[in-house]
Design a protein around this motif. Structure first.
Motif, PDB file in Angstrom:
ATOM      1  N   ASP A 153      32.625  49.993  83.767  1.00  0.00           N
ATOM      2  CA  ASP A 153      31.479  49.262  83.244  1.00  0.00           C
ATOM      3  C   ASP A 153      30.799  48.618  84.459  1.00  0.00           C
ATOM      4  O   ASP A 153      31.349  47.719  85.090  1.00  0.00           O
ATOM      5  N   PHE A 154      29.595  49.105  84.799  1.00  0.00           N
ATOM      6  CA  PHE A 154      28.900  48.643  85.994  1.00  0.00           C
ATOM      7  C   PHE A 154      27.829  47.601  85.678  1.00  0.00           C
ATOM      8  O   PHE A 154      26.806  47.530  86.364  1.00  0.00           O
ATOM      9  N   THR A 155      28.084  46.753  84.670  1.00  0.00           N
ATOM     10  CA  THR A 155      27.111  45.722  84.322  1.00  0.00           C
ATOM     11  C   THR A 155      26.723  44.881  85.529  1.00  0.00           C
ATOM     12  O   THR A 155      25.546  44.518  85.704  1.00  0.00           O
ATOM     13  N   THR A 156      27.685  44.553  86.374  1.00  0.00           N
ATOM     14  CA  THR A 156      27.414  43.736  87.557  1.00  0.00           C
ATOM     15  C   THR A 156      26.373  44.368  88.460  1.00  0.00           C
ATOM     16  O   THR A 156      25.585  43.661  89.109  1.00  0.00           O
ATOM     17  N   PHE A 157      26.346  45.700  88.492  1.00  0.00           N
ATOM     18  CA  PHE A 157      25.516  46.423  89.454  1.00  0.00           C
ATOM     19  C   PHE A 157      24.325  47.130  88.806  1.00  0.00           C
ATOM     20  O   PHE A 157      23.835  48.121  89.340  1.00  0.00           O
ATOM     21  N   ARG A 158      23.869  46.638  87.675  1.00  0.00           N
ATOM     22  CA  ARG A 158      22.682  47.193  87.038  1.00  0.00           C
ATOM     23  C   ARG A 158      21.601  46.122  86.954  1.00  0.00           C
ATOM     24  O   ARG A 158      21.897  44.937  86.806  1.00  0.00           O
ATOM     25  N   ALA A 159      20.353  46.540  87.045  1.00  0.00           N
ATOM     26  CA  ALA A 159      19.246  45.592  86.943  1.00  0.00           C
ATOM     27  C   ALA A 159      19.192  44.997  85.543  1.00  0.00           C
ATOM     28  O   ALA A 159      19.554  45.641  84.553  1.00  0.00           O
ATOM     29  N   SER A 160      18.709  43.782  85.451  1.00  0.00           N
ATOM     30  CA  SER A 160      18.613  43.122  84.145  1.00  0.00           C
ATOM     31  C   SER A 160      17.634  43.844  83.232  1.00  0.00           C
ATOM     32  O   SER A 160      17.727  43.735  82.002  1.00  0.00           O
ATOM     33  N   ILE A 161      16.683  44.604  83.818  1.00  0.00           N
ATOM     34  CA  ILE A 161      15.701  45.335  83.010  1.00  0.00           C
ATOM     35  C   ILE A 161      16.132  46.776  82.733  1.00  0.00           C
ATOM     36  O   ILE A 161      15.361  47.549  82.168  1.00  0.00           O
ATOM     37  N   CYS A 162      17.363  47.129  83.132  1.00  0.00           N
ATOM     38  CA  CYS A 162      17.854  48.496  82.915  1.00  0.00           C
ATOM     39  C   CYS A 162      17.849  48.826  81.433  1.00  0.00           C
ATOM     40  O   CYS A 162      18.312  48.045  80.602  1.00  0.00           O
ATOM     41  N   GLN A 163      17.318  50.008  81.090  1.00  0.00           N
ATOM     42  CA  GLN A 163      17.172  50.401  79.692  1.00  0.00           C
ATOM     43  C   GLN A 163      18.243  51.387  79.232  1.00  0.00           C
ATOM     44  O   GLN A 163      18.166  51.901  78.118  1.00  0.00           O
ATOM     45  N   ALA A 164      19.242  51.651  80.065  1.00  0.00           N
ATOM     46  CA  ALA A 164      20.305  52.580  79.673  1.00  0.00           C
ATOM     47  C   ALA A 164      21.071  52.030  78.480  1.00  0.00           C
ATOM     48  O   ALA A 164      21.287  50.817  78.349  1.00  0.00           O
ATOM     49  N   ASP A 165      21.502  52.929  77.601  1.00  0.00           N
ATOM     50  CA  ASP A 165      22.223  52.518  76.398  1.00  0.00           C
ATOM     51  C   ASP A 165      23.576  51.900  76.721  1.00  0.00           C
ATOM     52  O   ASP A 165      24.052  51.030  75.985  1.00  0.00           O
ATOM     53  N   SER A 166      24.207  52.347  77.804  1.00  0.00           N
ATOM     54  CA  SER A 166      25.544  51.866  78.157  1.00  0.00           C
ATOM     55  C   SER A 166      25.626  51.614  79.654  1.00  0.00           C
ATOM     56  O   SER A 166      25.052  52.369  80.444  1.00  0.00           O
ATOM     57  N   PRO A 167      26.360  50.582  80.075  1.00  0.00           N
ATOM     58  CA  PRO A 167      26.558  50.332  81.506  1.00  0.00           C
ATOM     59  C   PRO A 167      27.711  51.141  82.097  1.00  0.00           C
ATOM     60  O   PRO A 167      28.005  51.017  83.284  1.00  0.00           O
ATOM     61  N   ARG A 194      26.884  61.693  88.087  1.00  0.00           N
ATOM     62  CA  ARG A 194      26.060  62.475  87.160  1.00  0.00           C
ATOM     63  C   ARG A 194      24.774  61.724  86.836  1.00  0.00           C
ATOM     64  O   ARG A 194      23.695  62.313  86.747  1.00  0.00           O
ATOM     65  N   SER A 195      24.885  60.419  86.663  1.00  0.00           N
ATOM     66  CA  SER A 195      23.699  59.602  86.387  1.00  0.00           C
ATOM     67  C   SER A 195      23.948  58.194  86.903  1.00  0.00           C
ATOM     68  O   SER A 195      25.092  57.777  87.112  1.00  0.00           O
ATOM     69  N   PHE A 196      22.853  57.467  87.104  1.00  0.00           N
ATOM     70  CA  PHE A 196      22.921  56.126  87.666  1.00  0.00           C
ATOM     71  C   PHE A 196      22.162  55.139  86.790  1.00  0.00           C
ATOM     72  O   PHE A 196      21.218  55.504  86.080  1.00  0.00           O
ATOM     73  N   LEU A 197      22.551  53.875  86.903  1.00  0.00           N
ATOM     74  CA  LEU A 197      21.835  52.781  86.256  1.00  0.00           C
ATOM     75  C   LEU A 197      20.705  52.311  87.163  1.00  0.00           C
ATOM     76  O   LEU A 197      20.698  52.572  88.368  1.00  0.00           O
ATOM     77  N   HIS A 198      19.757  51.596  86.597  1.00  0.00           N
ATOM     78  CA  HIS A 198      18.627  51.089  87.368  1.00  0.00           C
ATOM     79  C   HIS A 198      19.112  50.128  88.449  1.00  0.00           C
ATOM     80  O   HIS A 198      19.821  49.167  88.159  1.00  0.00           O
ATOM     81  N   ASN A 199      18.725  50.385  89.690  1.00  0.00           N
ATOM     82  CA  ASN A 199      19.093  49.572  90.862  1.00  0.00           C
ATOM     83  C   ASN A 199      20.578  49.625  91.206  1.00  0.00           C
ATOM     84  O   ASN A 199      21.055  48.812  92.009  1.00  0.00           O
ATOM     85  N   GLN A 200      21.322  50.581  90.654  1.00  0.00           N
ATOM     86  CA  GLN A 200      22.763  50.620  90.894  1.00  0.00           C
ATOM     87  C   GLN A 200      23.088  50.852  92.371  1.00  0.00           C
ATOM     88  O   GLN A 200      23.929  50.155  92.950  1.00  0.00           O
ATOM     89  N   VAL A 201      22.452  51.826  93.000  1.00  0.00           N
ATOM     90  CA  VAL A 201      22.768  52.130  94.396  1.00  0.00           C
ATOM     91  C   VAL A 201      22.347  50.973  95.303  1.00  0.00           C
ATOM     92  O   VAL A 201      23.103  50.567  96.199  1.00  0.00           O
ATOM     93  N   ARG A 202      21.181  50.426  95.096  1.00  0.00           N
ATOM     94  CA  ARG A 202      20.727  49.306  95.921  1.00  0.00           C
ATOM     95  C   ARG A 202      21.606  48.076  95.715  1.00  0.00           C
ATOM     96  O   ARG A 202      21.804  47.284  96.650  1.00  0.00           O
TER      97      ARG A 202
END
Length: 257
Positions: A153-167, A194-202
């Protein structure tokens, strides 16, 4: 209709991102404008990843449908002619099956982040790397990166505006290499999933930089991940050092015979 896959390279500095916007320049808008010079009524194109403003690409993949049966080489040449002077180039083109989809057919996405440690400001590479003025240690960053591998669960590393259904995502690789750079050192972060969350890499790189600088211990990254709290993340680094390096497909549409 014939479908084509396009491998696209671009400097993201002058664009508001990949995705077309009505009142701002975008990479998708530039490519679609070039396509419109070749044929009328071309459907909207789709891409492997929607890069943010200022993010670059070495191997973005998009697909388009053309009414005419184009030779792939001639299609790429025509597009590159009409893309001028935008900093966008089609580096490869291939005819693909009708069910190929640049986004949904991708088996993975690969990103590169370039971080330079040196006192002097950037000149030739300005906007293409993230410069920090202090030294960094490679080994602690590598140790910290290992805590991020696998399914979490990468909640810590996702932007607050991320629209993905799951972290929840599976990180397949996060490799860091150090190399020489004029007046300093360059650190290259190679990230694959396979896929990334918004701002995950940064978010990853900004946090790992704190480890390399000695402000965090490697195990602090493990604690931040387990916190599942955006407030536990380190700084989010600027977009200029980030590159969409490529997307994987099976079979690879750009592989030779």
């Amino acid at each position: 209709m014939s479908r084509y896959a396009l491998k696209i390279e671009y400097d993201g500095t002058p664009f508001s991102g990949w995705q077309r916007q009505a009142d701002r320049p975008s990479v998708q808008g530039a490519v679609e404008a070039a396509l419109a010079r070749l044929e009328r009524d071309i459907p909207s194109i789709a891409a492997a990843g929607r890069t943010d403003a200022g993010v670059h690409a070495l191997g973005q993949v998009a697909h388009c449908d053309m009414a005419r049966d184009w030779d792939p080489f001639r299609l790429s040449e025509a597009l590159n002619h009409h893309l001028k002077p935008a900093p966008v180039a089609v580096v490869a083109c291939a005819r693909v099956a009708d069910d190929f989809h640049a986004r949904f057919s991708a088996t993975d996405r690969r990103y590169l982040f370039r971080l330079v440690s040196r006192r002097a400001p950037m000149t030739l590479e300005r906007g293409r790397v993230w410069r920090v003025p202090h030294p960094l240690e490679l080994a602690p960053m590598q140790a910290a990166a290992r805590h991020l591998l696998g399914r979490h669960d990468f909640t810590t590393f996702r932007a607050s505006i991320c629209q993905a259904d799951s972290p929840v995502r599976t990180l397949d690789a996060l490799e860091i290499e150090e190399t020489g750079f004029p007046g300093g050192r360059e650190f290259r972060f190679h990230v694959r999933a396979r896929s990334f969350l918004h701002n995950q890499v940064r978010s990853f790189v900004g946090t790992l930089e704190r480890v390399g600088a000695g402000a965090w211990a490697p195990d602090d990254v493990k604690s931040a991940l387990e916190a599942r709290d955006r407030a536990a993340c380190g700084p989010v680094c600027p977009p200029g050092g980030l590159y969409l390096a490529g997307a994987g497909y099976d079979p690879d549409p750009f592989a030779g015979p």
